[in-house]
Scaffold this active site. Structure first.
Site, PDB file in Angstrom:
ATOM      1  N   HIS A 126       0.817  -1.230   0.000  1.00 39.19           N
ATOM      2  CA  HIS A 126       0.000   0.000   0.000  1.00 39.19           C
ATOM      3  C   HIS A 126       0.845   1.273   0.000  1.00 39.19           C
ATOM      4  CE1 HIS A 126      -3.663  -2.229   0.475  1.00 39.19           C
ATOM      5  NE2 HIS A 126      -3.346  -2.691   1.671  1.00 39.19           N
ATOM      6  N   ASP A 163      -3.150 -10.616  -2.110  1.00 40.55           N
ATOM      7  CA  ASP A 163      -3.692 -10.055  -0.872  1.00 40.55           C
ATOM      8  C   ASP A 163      -5.148  -9.642  -1.128  1.00 40.55           C
ATOM      9  OD1 ASP A 163      -2.454  -8.589   1.846  1.00 40.55           O
ATOM     10  OD2 ASP A 163      -4.183  -7.528   1.008  1.00 40.55           O
ATOM     11  N   HIS A 165      -6.595  -7.086  -0.338  1.00 40.37           N
ATOM     12  CA  HIS A 165      -6.668  -5.658  -0.650  1.00 40.37           C
ATOM     13  C   HIS A 165      -5.877  -5.339  -1.924  1.00 40.37           C
ATOM     14  CE1 HIS A 165      -6.971  -6.002   3.843  1.00 40.37           C
ATOM     15  NE2 HIS A 165      -8.043  -5.273   3.593  1.00 40.37           N
ATOM     16  N   ASP A 252      -4.991 -12.580   3.813  1.00 38.64           N
ATOM     17  CA  ASP A 252      -6.215 -12.021   4.390  1.00 38.64           C
ATOM     18  C   ASP A 252      -7.455 -12.271   3.526  1.00 38.64           C
ATOM     19  OD1 ASP A 252      -5.067 -10.327   2.544  1.00 38.64           O
ATOM     20  OD2 ASP A 252      -4.936  -8.598   3.877  1.00 38.64           O
TER      21      ASP A 252
HETATM   22 ZN   LIG Z   1      -4.331  -6.953   2.873  1.00 42.56          ZN
END
Ligand SMILES: [Zn+2]
Length: 325
Positions: A126, A163, A165, A252
């Site tokens: 990120h 992931d 995200h 996740d």
């Molecule tokens: Zn994540």
């Protein structure tokens, strides 16, 4: 065939405070599970040091690197956003994590190991050019991809980010380039952090077509992931023919994860690892470096990482058949 491991107890010293999901126990759970399974003794522990400022500056401005450092030393509780909690040593530890990923890529390029897993924190996908987001300070995987081109002379590097995200930081750091293919499969940005990673984000300028985003509906399971890997991700990888594959390995998307809304099982993580490895075997001499990103349910995280590494350890470089246990 040997699999390298990047791990250092200093990663535990990145203190995100009480109640933060990205916590030192994540790495403790992974190490315990690797030891209990006997895999720990079969992995090659690679020695490494922190990335230098010059190495970080390949993708992050000097002003940002200093800002991260100063915020940590000043004892600030977080940088840029409350999610990105820091402690006194966090800047140095994040640089150590980048250094570990760079060392892993070097070890694979030199043939010291066939592939490698980096059990690091804080995570990196990120982190944008000049700001922290989502627990991440420096873009480890993006920096490793850049290094493979600049330092190791490769022409085509692929990144597969599974992931839950979207890997917004990796995308933003690399979206203008055509020599690094970035693929992110994640929970749909309408319902999940960081709110980017739509299909129409395909890269910029020369990099158009070298970014592939696959947002999936919440609740997607092993079958849904299998379908997108078979129908979309693997054909894209095949066409690109990467000389090296980097994984942003977040766990996740596991059913039990408190932050993710997906339903991936440990077998699901094993299956997608096999699919990525099959491409790496055919095009990249099996060269894979996989880097831990998220994963916040300790049991699911440990099981997912063990399953993932177990596939890496089965590496059958040059062959097309993956051993099915
Ligand atoms: Zn994540």
């Amino acid at each position: 065939m040997t699999t390298g491991l990047i791990y250092d107890d200093r990663f535990l010293d990145h203190d995100t405070g009480p109640g933060h999901p990205e916590r030192p126990d994540r790495l403790r759970a992974i190490v315990s599970a690797l030891q209990a399974s006997g895999m720990w003794n079969q992995l090659v522990l690679l020695a490494f040091g922190p990335a230098t400022h010059a190495q970080l500056q390949r993708l992050h401005p000097e002003s940002y690197i200093h800002r991260v450092h100063d915020a940590c030393v000043a004892g600030l509780p977080y940088i840029d956003v409350p999610d990105s909690a820091i402690s006194e040593g966090s800047a140095e530890i994040a640089a150590l994590a980048t250094g570990g990923v760079l060392r892993a890529t070097e070890a694979v390029m030199r043939g010291e190991v066939s592939n490698a897993f980096c059990a690091i924190r804080p995570p990196g996908h990120h982190a944008e050019r000049d700001r922290s987001m989502g627990f991440c300070l420096f873009g480890h995987v993006a920096l490793a991809a850049e290094s493979l081109i600049t330092d190791h002379g490769l022409s085509r590097v692929a990144i597969v980010d599974f992931d839950v995200h979207h890997g917004n930081g990796t995308q933003r750091l690399l979206e203008h380039r055509s020599d690094i293919l970035f693929i992110s499969v994640h929970e749909h940005p309408d319902h999940q952090y960081p709110g980017t990673g739509y299909e129409y984000e395909i890269g910029i300028g020369e990099g158009e077509g070298a970014t592939l985003n696959i947002p999936l509906p919440s609740g997607s399971d092993d079958l849904a992931y299998r379908a997108v890997f078979d129908q979309t991700i693997l054909p894209k990888l095949e066409a690109f023919a990467p000389e090296f594959v980097l994984c942003s390995a977040g766990f996740d998307a596991a059913t039990a994860d408190p932050l993710g809304g997906m339903r991936l099982s440990t077998d699901g993580f094993v299956e997608i690892t096999r699919k990525v490895q099959d491409v790496a075997n055919r095009h990249a001499q099996g060269r894979i470096v996989s880097v831990l990103e998220g994963g916040y349910d300790l049991d699911a995280l440990a099981a997912g990482v063990c399953g993932h590494i177990n596939v890496l350890m089965e590496s059958d470089v040059g062959g097309t058949d993956i051993i099915d246990r």
